[in-house]
Design a protein around this motif. Structure first.
Motif, short mmCIF file in Angstrom:
data_model
loop_
_atom_site.label_atom_id
_atom_site.label_comp_id
_atom_site.label_asym_id
_atom_site.label_seq_id
_atom_site.Cartn_x
_atom_site.Cartn_y
_atom_site.Cartn_z
N ASN A 1 13.42 -0.52 -1.81
CA ASN A 1 12.36 0.04 -2.65
C ASN A 1 11.17 0.60 -1.86
N PRO A 2 11.43 1.44 -0.88
CA PRO A 2 10.31 2.06 -0.15
C PRO A 2 9.77 3.26 -0.91
N PRO A 3 8.66 3.84 -0.46
CA PRO A 3 8.16 5.08 -1.07
C PRO A 3 9.12 6.23 -0.81
N LEU A 4 9.20 7.15 -1.77
CA LEU A 4 10.01 8.35 -1.58
C LEU A 4 9.31 9.31 -0.62
N PHE A 5 7.97 9.33 -0.67
CA PHE A 5 7.20 10.29 0.13
C PHE A 5 6.26 9.55 1.08
N GLU A 6 5.87 10.24 2.13
CA GLU A 6 4.81 9.76 3.00
C GLU A 6 3.82 10.90 3.21
N TYR A 7 2.55 10.54 3.34
CA TYR A 7 1.50 11.56 3.42
C TYR A 7 1.23 11.93 4.88
N ASP A 8 1.24 13.21 5.16
CA ASP A 8 0.96 13.72 6.49
C ASP A 8 -0.53 14.05 6.59
N GLU A 9 -1.25 13.24 7.38
CA GLU A 9 -2.70 13.40 7.48
C GLU A 9 -3.08 14.75 8.10
N GLU A 10 -2.27 15.24 9.01
CA GLU A 10 -2.61 16.49 9.69
C GLU A 10 -2.48 17.69 8.75
N SER A 11 -1.34 17.78 8.07
CA SER A 11 -1.11 18.94 7.19
C SER A 11 -1.65 18.74 5.78
N TYR B 1 5.93 10.45 -12.13
CA TYR B 1 4.81 10.57 -11.20
C TYR B 1 5.08 11.53 -10.05
N LEU B 2 6.24 12.17 -10.04
CA LEU B 2 6.61 13.03 -8.92
C LEU B 2 5.55 14.10 -8.62
N LEU B 3 5.01 14.70 -9.66
CA LEU B 3 4.05 15.79 -9.46
C LEU B 3 2.60 15.35 -9.61
N THR B 4 2.37 14.21 -10.25
CA THR B 4 0.99 13.77 -10.49
C THR B 4 0.51 12.72 -9.50
N ASP B 5 1.40 11.86 -9.02
CA ASP B 5 1.01 10.79 -8.10
C ASP B 5 2.19 10.46 -7.17
N VAL C 1 5.66 6.87 -6.09
CA VAL C 1 7.10 6.94 -6.40
C VAL C 1 7.91 6.11 -5.40
N LYS C 2 8.63 5.14 -5.90
CA LYS C 2 9.58 4.37 -5.08
C LYS C 2 10.98 4.95 -5.26
N VAL D 1 11.38 17.11 -7.12
CA VAL D 1 11.14 16.57 -5.78
C VAL D 1 10.74 17.68 -4.83
N PHE D 2 11.43 18.81 -4.90
CA PHE D 2 11.07 19.95 -4.06
C PHE D 2 9.65 20.42 -4.34
N LYS D 3 9.27 20.45 -5.61
CA LYS D 3 7.92 20.87 -5.97
C LYS D 3 6.89 19.93 -5.37
N ALA D 4 7.18 18.62 -5.43
CA ALA D 4 6.26 17.63 -4.86
C ALA D 4 6.11 17.82 -3.35
#
Length: 607
Positions: free
Chosen positions: A447-457, A477-481, A485-486, A515-518
């Motif tokens: 149950n990890p996150p689907l996404f990770e945030y890239d601080e640089e980009s 929550y794919l597009l809003t938060d 998303v796990k 997912v692609f949109k996110a």
């Protein structure tokens, strides 16, 4: 008269096979001279092959063999014929064949050997670079031969297990189209298609999904993969994985299959019964307690997250640096070294040096004194009694315990504390420097996150790959938060090593589009990168998922090897070079022209 070894006189036994049961039998052995001893008449050697050693004696009554034995030196490749005799009271308990020896009546030298650059012994101190440059000699050593023999056995066991469970062994291309992923690819220029390049597959990921679309249902492959990454203890540019994909399954079904395979390998190779099912741990819990998603559970020293506690006490309870970290959305963590594992002041200072090497600015420490007071710590001067007491209670700290603190950016704090935890465990003797110590702690991190945030980009990226299925309840929550998303991704972990990872795949085109949109990938870009897979998923793709186990890591752990280089026959160095063949090497201009490539020297070599 020369004995016709090989052509007529065939090998009857290996050098690790003979026991007192064969006393009186005539035998033929082939191998290499491990050592030689001349006892003033009789000549003794230990003859070695991959299975072991046998002592051979050449006595003067076998005149021709005895005279030739006088020429023998280390690593001569020879054949011997003789009779098995008992060693009587001179048994060598260190040798599997120590109860017998072979009294030779015939000897041939297949090939002589020059003095080797290092001795062929089980344990040697020769620099690794020299051993890698003469890898064919290094591979004569018993530890490396046993590791590779174990690896061969694991391959056979894996194939048998997978076939028994209905899997088909299917092959995928090494050379394919480059698609964005988590690792840098090796590129191969195409002579027939000027200016175009193949990418060496970093995994068979997309192809094995296509096998599911094609209806093969269960696929596996023991496959070579390639990644152009910086190397380390457990990473090589080319590596082998046990690749698996299944249709119509949940992740629990995949866990059952993989646990059964691991259970079989440990039982057949080590004689160890591995209990199943494996423990499961949520990704968030793993990060909070251990600082990474591949925790070593052979020891404690769990982290304690103090961030909320600091907030409750306002302005850091008198410690401005901690409060500043919390205000900037950082985290605060602590770890307790128990009093019965006490470190000296000098040893504690060295822990700070280690933390700095891991990227930290420092390492805050406090020793708990009588009544919960803190000593040996600059924090003690300003921290409020209420916060100090709350931290002691949260950490269950007792008199004599040492508290270690790290605070700041979340990812850095996790990394430093994870490394520090393992470093302290080795220092305290809780785990060996390498190897399992006979303690095997498996678990699934789920149950990890689907996404990770890239601080640089300042954008979201797929934490694994874009085709991982999110939890059904998180799709909204794919597009809003996106950070909320796990997903159905999982890693199987052993003693601090990730030995395999996989996911349930996305087979629903609508969710895939979100997912692609996110990820900020427009439809046109998605088609350009993944068009063939997206097309395939439109034609009745079944629900499916899979996993890949790192075969090299499995062998390393099963054999208690120090590094991957000890379980790969011809490995690369940390700089990706093969010291034996001098690869990578230069090619001439004619070859470059044929593949429509120009070689440009790096800026440091340009005038």
């Amino acid at each position: 008269m020369a004995v016709p070894f090989i052509s007529e006189v065939k090998r009857t036994h290996t050098c690790g096979q003979l026991t007192k049961e064969q006393v009186g039998q005539e035998v033929v052995l082939f191998g290499w001279v491990q050592n030689r001893r001349d006892h003033g008449g009789a000549v003794f050697i230990d003859l070695r092959d991959r299975e072991g050693l046998t002592q051979v004696v050449f006595e003067p009554d076998a005149k021709e063999a005895h005279e030739l034995a006088g020429q023998l030196r280390l690593e001569f490749c020879i054949g011997v014929r003789g009779k098995v005799i008992s060693r009587g009271k001179n048994v060598n308990p260190k040798m599997k064949t120590g109860e017998i020896e072979v009294k030779a009546d015939a000897l041939t030298i297949f090939n002589r050997s020059e003095p080797t650059p290092f001795l062929i012994e089980d344990s040697i101190e020769t620099a690794e670079d020299k051993r890698l440059a003469h890898r064919y000699l290094d591979l004569r050593r018993k530890p490396l031969q046993q590791s590779l023999m174990t690896r061969s056995k694991m391959n056979a066991l894996t194939r048998a297990y997978m076939v028994e469970n209905g899997f088909l062994e299917l092959e995928t291309p090494f050379m394919g189209k480059y698609t964005p992923g988590g690792a840098r690819n090796f590129l191969v220029p195409s002579r027939l298609n000027p200016g175009k390049f193949y990418a060496l597959a970093e995994s068979p990921q997309l192809y094995k999904q296509l096998f599911m679309v094609a209806g093969f249902d269960r696929y596996f492959q023991i496959v070579k993969c390639f990644r152009d990454e910086d190397l380390r203890l457990d990473r090589q540019p080319e590596f082998t994985q046990i690749d698996v994909e299944m249709s119509f399954v949940t992740q629990d079904d995949i866990f059952t299959i993989i646990e059964g395979l691991i259970q079989k390998l440990w039982k057949e190779v080590l004689g160890v019964d591995v209990p199943t099912p494996f423990m499961r741990m949520n990704f968030d819990e793993s990060m909070a307690k251990y600082g990474n998603d591949k925790p070593d559970l052979r020891f404690g020293l769990e982290h304690i997250v103090l961030t909320d506690l600091i907030r409750e006490h306002g302005e850091g309870g008198g410690v401005p640096l901690i409060w500043e970290a919390v205000q900037h959305k950082g985290i605060v963590k602590a770890m307790v070294i128990p009093a019965d594992k006490a470190l000296s002041r000098a040893e504690s200072d060295k822990l700070e040096e280690f933390a700095k090497q891991a990227g930290a600015r420092g390492l805050a420490r406090a020793k708990v004194g009588e009544g919960g007071e803190w000593t040996q710590s600059p924090l003690a001067k300003t921290i409020s009694p209420a916060l100090r007491q709350a931290i002691n209670q949260a950490c269950n700290a007792k008199t004599g315990d040492l508290l270690l603190f790290q605070f700041g950016r979340e990812s850095l704090v996790h990394t430093v504390m994870a490394n520090l935890r393992v470093h302290v465990a080795k220092k305290l003797g809780l785990i060996p420097e390498y190897g399992s110590g006979g303690n095997w702690r498996f678990l699934w991190v789920v149950n990890p996150p689907l996404f990770e945030y890239d601080e640089e980009s300042k954008t979201w990226a797929a934490a694994h790959h874009a085709f991982t299925r999110p939890h059904d309840g998180d799709v909204e929550y794919l597009l809003t938060d996106p950070g909320r998303v796990k997903c159905h991704r999982y890693d199987v972990v052993l003693n601090g090593f990730e030995i395999g990872g996989g996911s349930i795949r996305l087979h629903d085109p609508k969710v895939q589009a979100e997912v692609f949109k996110a990820l900020g990938i427009e439809e046109e870009e998605a088609r350009m990168k993944f068009g063939f897979l997206l097309d395939a998923l439109k034609y009745g793709a079944p629900p499916h998922g899979g996993i890949a186990l790192g075969m090299d890591r499995l062998v390393m752990l099963l054999t208690s090897a120090e590094s991957l280089r000890d379980v790969i026959p011809f490995p690369k160095t940390k700089t990706g070079t093969d010291l034996m063949t001098s690869a990578p090497g230069d090619v001439d201009e004619r070859q470059l022209k044929e593949i429509h490539v120009r070689s440009v020297p790096p800026p440091t070599q340009q005038k």
